[in-house]
Enzyme design. Structure first.
Site, mmCIF file in Angstrom:
data_model
loop_
_atom_site.group_PDB
_atom_site.id
_atom_site.type_symbol
_atom_site.label_atom_id
_atom_site.label_comp_id
_atom_site.label_asym_id
_atom_site.label_seq_id
_atom_site.Cartn_x
_atom_site.Cartn_y
_atom_site.Cartn_z
ATOM 1 N N ASN A 13 -22.519 -51.884 26.349
ATOM 2 C CA ASN A 13 -21.764 -52.879 27.126
ATOM 3 C C ASN A 13 -22.362 -52.859 28.527
ATOM 4 O O ASN A 13 -22.119 -51.936 29.291
ATOM 5 C CB ASN A 13 -20.278 -52.510 27.163
ATOM 6 C CG ASN A 13 -19.510 -53.390 28.136
ATOM 7 O OD1 ASN A 13 -19.916 -54.523 28.416
ATOM 8 N ND2 ASN A 13 -18.408 -52.882 28.657
ATOM 9 N N TRP A 14 -23.155 -53.886 28.825
ATOM 10 C CA TRP A 14 -23.894 -53.869 30.102
ATOM 11 C C TRP A 14 -23.001 -54.231 31.296
ATOM 12 O O TRP A 14 -23.431 -54.117 32.432
ATOM 13 C CB TRP A 14 -25.076 -54.838 30.010
ATOM 14 C CG TRP A 14 -26.226 -54.294 29.216
ATOM 15 C CD1 TRP A 14 -26.264 -53.141 28.488
ATOM 16 C CD2 TRP A 14 -27.524 -54.898 29.088
ATOM 17 N NE1 TRP A 14 -27.507 -52.990 27.908
ATOM 18 C CE2 TRP A 14 -28.293 -54.053 28.251
ATOM 19 C CE3 TRP A 14 -28.106 -56.071 29.575
ATOM 20 C CZ2 TRP A 14 -29.613 -54.338 27.914
ATOM 21 C CZ3 TRP A 14 -29.422 -56.361 29.237
ATOM 22 C CH2 TRP A 14 -30.172 -55.499 28.415
ATOM 23 N N LYS A 15 -21.797 -54.730 31.029
ATOM 24 C CA LYS A 15 -20.889 -55.142 32.123
ATOM 25 C C LYS A 15 -21.606 -56.164 33.015
ATOM 26 O O LYS A 15 -22.310 -57.011 32.512
ATOM 27 C CB LYS A 15 -20.413 -53.918 32.906
ATOM 28 C CG LYS A 15 -19.938 -52.786 31.997
ATOM 29 C CD LYS A 15 -19.191 -51.736 32.736
ATOM 30 C CE LYS A 15 -18.905 -50.566 31.804
ATOM 31 N NZ LYS A 15 -17.834 -49.728 32.229
ATOM 32 N N HIS A 98 -11.654 -55.452 26.894
ATOM 33 C CA HIS A 98 -12.132 -54.267 27.630
ATOM 34 C C HIS A 98 -11.142 -53.933 28.745
ATOM 35 O O HIS A 98 -10.559 -54.829 29.352
ATOM 36 C CB HIS A 98 -13.520 -54.547 28.207
ATOM 37 C CG HIS A 98 -14.182 -53.328 28.723
ATOM 38 N ND1 HIS A 98 -13.906 -52.805 29.967
ATOM 39 C CD2 HIS A 98 -15.093 -52.490 28.149
ATOM 40 C CE1 HIS A 98 -14.625 -51.709 30.136
ATOM 41 N NE2 HIS A 98 -15.354 -51.494 29.048
ATOM 42 N N GLU A 100 -11.532 -53.128 31.691
ATOM 43 C CA GLU A 100 -11.822 -53.772 32.986
ATOM 44 C C GLU A 100 -11.272 -55.189 33.015
ATOM 45 O O GLU A 100 -10.822 -55.669 34.053
ATOM 46 C CB GLU A 100 -13.336 -53.747 33.254
ATOM 47 C CG GLU A 100 -13.796 -52.344 33.635
ATOM 48 C CD GLU A 100 -15.220 -52.014 33.242
ATOM 49 O OE1 GLU A 100 -16.000 -52.933 32.945
ATOM 50 O OE2 GLU A 100 -15.550 -50.803 33.210
ATOM 51 N N GLU A 170 -11.052 -46.494 23.873
ATOM 52 C CA GLU A 170 -11.634 -46.207 25.179
ATOM 53 C C GLU A 170 -10.543 -45.746 26.144
ATOM 54 O O GLU A 170 -9.874 -46.590 26.767
ATOM 55 C CB GLU A 170 -12.297 -47.457 25.744
ATOM 56 C CG GLU A 170 -13.431 -47.987 24.908
ATOM 57 C CD GLU A 170 -14.497 -48.650 25.766
ATOM 58 O OE1 GLU A 170 -15.642 -48.213 25.682
ATOM 59 O OE2 GLU A 170 -14.178 -49.575 26.525
ATOM 60 N N GLY A 176 -16.517 -45.111 32.800
ATOM 61 C CA GLY A 176 -17.287 -45.200 34.041
ATOM 62 C C GLY A 176 -16.959 -44.109 35.033
ATOM 63 O O GLY A 176 -17.340 -44.189 36.208
ATOM 64 N N SER A 216 -17.764 -42.809 28.939
ATOM 65 C CA SER A 216 -18.756 -41.837 29.418
ATOM 66 C C SER A 216 -19.473 -41.112 28.281
ATOM 67 O O SER A 216 -19.814 -39.936 28.419
ATOM 68 C CB SER A 216 -18.116 -40.847 30.399
ATOM 69 O OG SER A 216 -17.584 -41.549 31.518
ATOM 70 N N GLY A 238 -22.528 -47.177 30.978
ATOM 71 C CA GLY A 238 -23.623 -46.730 31.850
ATOM 72 C C GLY A 238 -24.888 -46.312 31.107
ATOM 73 O O GLY A 238 -26.001 -46.714 31.492
HETATM 74 C C1 PEP Z 1 -17.527 -49.198 28.576
HETATM 75 O O1 PEP Z 1 -17.898 -49.997 29.413
HETATM 76 O O2 PEP Z 1 -16.959 -49.619 27.558
HETATM 77 C C2 PEP Z 1 -17.754 -47.780 28.792
HETATM 78 C C3 PEP Z 1 -17.369 -46.924 27.884
HETATM 79 O O3 PEP Z 1 -18.387 -47.421 29.957
HETATM 80 P P1 PEP Z 1 -19.024 -45.979 30.291
HETATM 81 O O4 PEP Z 1 -19.817 -45.556 29.086
HETATM 82 O O5 PEP Z 1 -19.875 -46.207 31.489
HETATM 83 O O6 PEP Z 1 -17.885 -45.048 30.550
#
Ligand code: PEP
Length: 255
Positions: A13-15, A98, A100, A170, A176, A216, A238
């Site tokens: 997931n590049w966000k 998500h 976010e 998640e 993040g 993460s 990330g």
């Molecule tokens: C995500 O964006 O779904 C995610 C899990 O981010 P990260 O791996 O950076 O925690």
């Protein structure tokens, strides 16, 4: 993981990262590194990067996804993107709900459900995100919340459409932040999600659904997390922006 019934899916997931030209460069770097994967490899990228991503991924085992989808077919929804638009662009997966989007853009369990329906009705695979905040975990609501979010997201999804659904557990406190759930916490959370699917659709259906862990996950902890029976892959933020790190996670899921 029950490899006999479920294939692991590693999705990036590049966000809000990478321009179209950076997209081409990163996918070209990733392609040889993930070519031997024994799992599904997906990159969910910003809308503007989709054409470049689809072009760069052509002929490889990398599938392209979007990071959201609108639930209306067309109309006065400034800034939104429809299923038809994504279909024509060559997208196969769509991230829905998500944290976010729930936190910053007013996404609710109802809109997550509508977007999930829009995705599966259009034939995409929806990667539906659920997860508790740290406060909810500390209050002891993790199981209740994960089951509620999962069932709400799947309202009116037909049993035969479940093959087009992935749930990503998640924990919000792990996204993040560099704080990863322990492998046991990930397995337990994914187990709650699977139990919710079993309650709604029956045990056999629940056994067949891919449940990812996200939060993460990285090149160092992927092995331990992916070894767990309920962890069928990962949604990676990330670490999906670095070709080598992402490929190490893909390799961990291919064992
Ligand atoms: C995500 O964006 O779904 C995610 C899990 O981010 P990260 O791996 O950076 O925690």
């Amino acid at each position: 993981m029950k490899k006999s019934v479920r294939k692991a899916v590693i999705a990036g997931n590049w966000k809000m990262n990478k321009t179209p030209s950076e997209t081409t460069a990163l996918i070209n770097e990733m392609k040889p590194l993930v070519a031997d994967a024994d799992c599904d490899v997906v990159l969910c990228v910003p809308y503007i990067d989709i054409p470049a991503a689809v072009e760069a991924a052509k002929g490889s085992n990398i599938k392209i996804g979007a990071e959201n989808i609108h639930f209306k077919a067309s109309g006065a929804y400034t800034g939104e993107i429809s299923a038809d638009m994504l279909k024509e662009a060559g997208v196969e997966y769509v991230v829905v709900g998500h944290s976010e989007r729930r936190t910053y853009f007013g996404e609710t369990d109802q809109t997550v459900n509508l977007r999930t329906l829009a995705a599966v009705n259009a034939g995409f695979t929806a990667i539906v995100c659920v997860g508790e905040t740290l406060e909810q975990r500390e209050l002891g609501y993790t199981e209740t919340l994960l089951k509620y979010q999962t069932k709400m997201a799947l309202t009116n999804v037909k049993p035969e459409q479940l093959k087009n659904v992935i749930i990503a557990y998640e924990p919000v406190w792990a996204i993040g932040t560099g704080v990863t759930a322990t492998a046991e916490q990930a397995d337990e959370g994914n187990g709650y999600v699977r139990a919710a699917i079993a309650e709604a659709y029956g045990a056999d259906a629940a056994e067949a659904v891919t449940v990812q862990y996200g939060g993460s996950m990285n090149a160092k902890n992927a092995d331990e997390l992916l070894e767990k029976v309920n962890v069928d892959g990962g949604l990676i933020g990330g670490a999906s922006l670095k070709a080598e790190d992402f490929s190490i996670i893909v390799k961990a899921a291919s064992k």
